[in-house]
Design an enzyme around this catalytic site. Sequence first.
Site, mmCIF file in Angstrom:
data_model
loop_
_atom_site.group_PDB
_atom_site.id
_atom_site.type_symbol
_atom_site.label_atom_id
_atom_site.label_comp_id
_atom_site.label_asym_id
_atom_site.label_seq_id
_atom_site.Cartn_x
_atom_site.Cartn_y
_atom_site.Cartn_z
ATOM 1 N N GLY A 85 55.761 40.787 -16.217
ATOM 2 C CA GLY A 85 55.178 39.741 -15.380
ATOM 3 C C GLY A 85 54.712 38.519 -16.155
ATOM 4 C CD GLU B 111 57.374 31.475 -12.569
ATOM 5 O OE1 GLU B 111 58.153 31.283 -11.640
ATOM 6 O OE2 GLU B 111 56.345 30.818 -12.751
ATOM 7 C CG ASP C 88 55.683 24.547 -17.646
ATOM 8 O OD1 ASP C 88 55.182 24.336 -16.536
ATOM 9 O OD2 ASP C 88 55.005 24.911 -18.647
ATOM 10 C CE LYS D 264 52.210 23.477 -18.193
ATOM 11 N NZ LYS D 264 52.350 24.877 -18.640
HETATM 12 N N1 HSE Z 1 54.798 28.914 -16.597
HETATM 13 C C1 HSE Z 1 53.662 28.309 -17.229
HETATM 14 C C2 HSE Z 1 53.522 28.873 -18.647
HETATM 15 C C3 HSE Z 1 52.417 28.589 -16.400
HETATM 16 O O1 HSE Z 1 54.229 29.831 -19.008
HETATM 17 O O2 HSE Z 1 52.727 28.354 -19.422
HETATM 18 C C4 HSE Z 1 51.320 27.610 -16.641
HETATM 19 O O3 HSE Z 1 51.641 26.307 -16.313
#
Ligand code: HSE
Length: 428
Positions: free
Chosen positions: A184, A187, A198, A202
């Site tokens: 978990g 994803e 991602d 950021k």
């Molecule tokens: N998928 C992101 C990570 C969750 O692994 O950091 C937090 O933004």
Amino acid sequence: MGVKLGILGLGTVGTGTVQLLQDSAGRHPLLQEIEIYRVGVRSLDKPRAVELSTEVLTTDLEAIVNDPAVHIIVEVMGGLEPTRSLILKALSNGKHVVTANKAAIARFGAEIFTTANQAGVYVMLEAAVGGGIPVIQPLRQSLSVNRIHTVTGIVNGTTNYILTRMQTEGSNFNDVLADAQRLGYAEADPTADVDGLDAADKIAILASLGFGGRINLQDVYTEGIRQVSKTDIAYAEKLGFVIKLLAIAKRDTPSSPLSVRVHPTLVPQAHPLASINGVYNAILVEGEPIGQVMFFGPGAGAGATASAVTSDILNLVAVLKTNTAVANPLLTCGHQEYCQIAPMAELITRFYARFLTNDQPGVIGKLGTCFGNYGVSLESIVQTGFQGELAEIVVVTHDVPEGNFRQALAEIQNLSAIESIPSLLRVL
Ligand code: HSE
Ligand code: NAP
């Protein structure tokens, strides 16, 4: 006056936020003035980890953002649409917005902040970067008098978890990814995390705050970790480095273009970011006169992210209580211009490259000559071993313009002795 929240989403972050708000004892007293007025979800039939009355839970999210009784919209549903439209509608209706949605802010920040400014309301996004780590407010406020040179972050927990396990166990990327999904941590569709998207969202947000301009997401060079091999992690370790997915925004002087990028990077073992392991995040900010400041903590998870979301809510409750008609310039987004982003060819950096070559005399000399032809100076060049019949040669360069390095590589690729160049990584 009770402050009424309309929360969009009751998943990981929404549930954590409701739990925190419903358990206010021992926390800031202003929390007691907040009412969870409406919570919007997709399905009313799903079991929920929090108790909410039937009139609070609704599937009509439009009604929440249009409800005149709602003061603050907390957007924790994620995704791009209908999220973007709901945020814009809420702002146009004069509601402050708290969001954890880096993807929406990185793509639609310009119209979202323009709409907020026109409506005289605020958009708060502490949870969008670094989960529970306070970094947005420090960049907006506490550090804003500094001339920022560099923001360097490990801002994606999934990739940091995978790279840490590859490092400690000597495992392959695919094996660790599969295990991380089973546990978990990653994803089912890991694309946004492992391909660096991602982290790109950021760093676009952090760069915008740190350097005072809008960032076009398409200008952010983005490379993920799928190509990082256990072989390179082992060589990096021997050379005194660890491999991390870094998100970097850098500007040498206030008038020079910004460099904004995400890529796996060899980080010297003594560097403060080298010891950030597992799902943790850290952001190192370097500026003048402050020097170095590092923010470290949990970059995701219900409780951590709820802490950031709720601190934003609290700030807005304070704004609503002071009831001033004048916008606080430390909470608004003041910049309208896009930052000029330098092309990667102009980036000055060190490189690590691994070559598989035929085991014949003079190969190292030929490599050195090609690099020399383009002004690429080598810090080290070692023949590290063999893979079958092929010799493995690892090179670390001194700082070099990326364009020169690429030209040298193009020439090296044409050498008959070169079988392949399995890896090419930047070095911090
Ligand atoms: N998928 C992101 C990570 C969750 O692994 O950091 C937090 O933004
Ligand atoms: P999540 O667990 O998938 O929850 C999403 C929630 O939004 C669910 O309650 C879902 O309703 C609701 N929702 C989604 N689309 C909807 C729609 N079209 N209409 C109505 N309801 C809808 O997501 P999450 O992990 O909490 O993440 C939320 C946001 O926070 C994202 O932007 C994410 O990037 C950001 N974030 C998350 C973390 C983290 O640790 N998870 C950390 C930092 C930032 P149902 O429950 O009915 O399905």
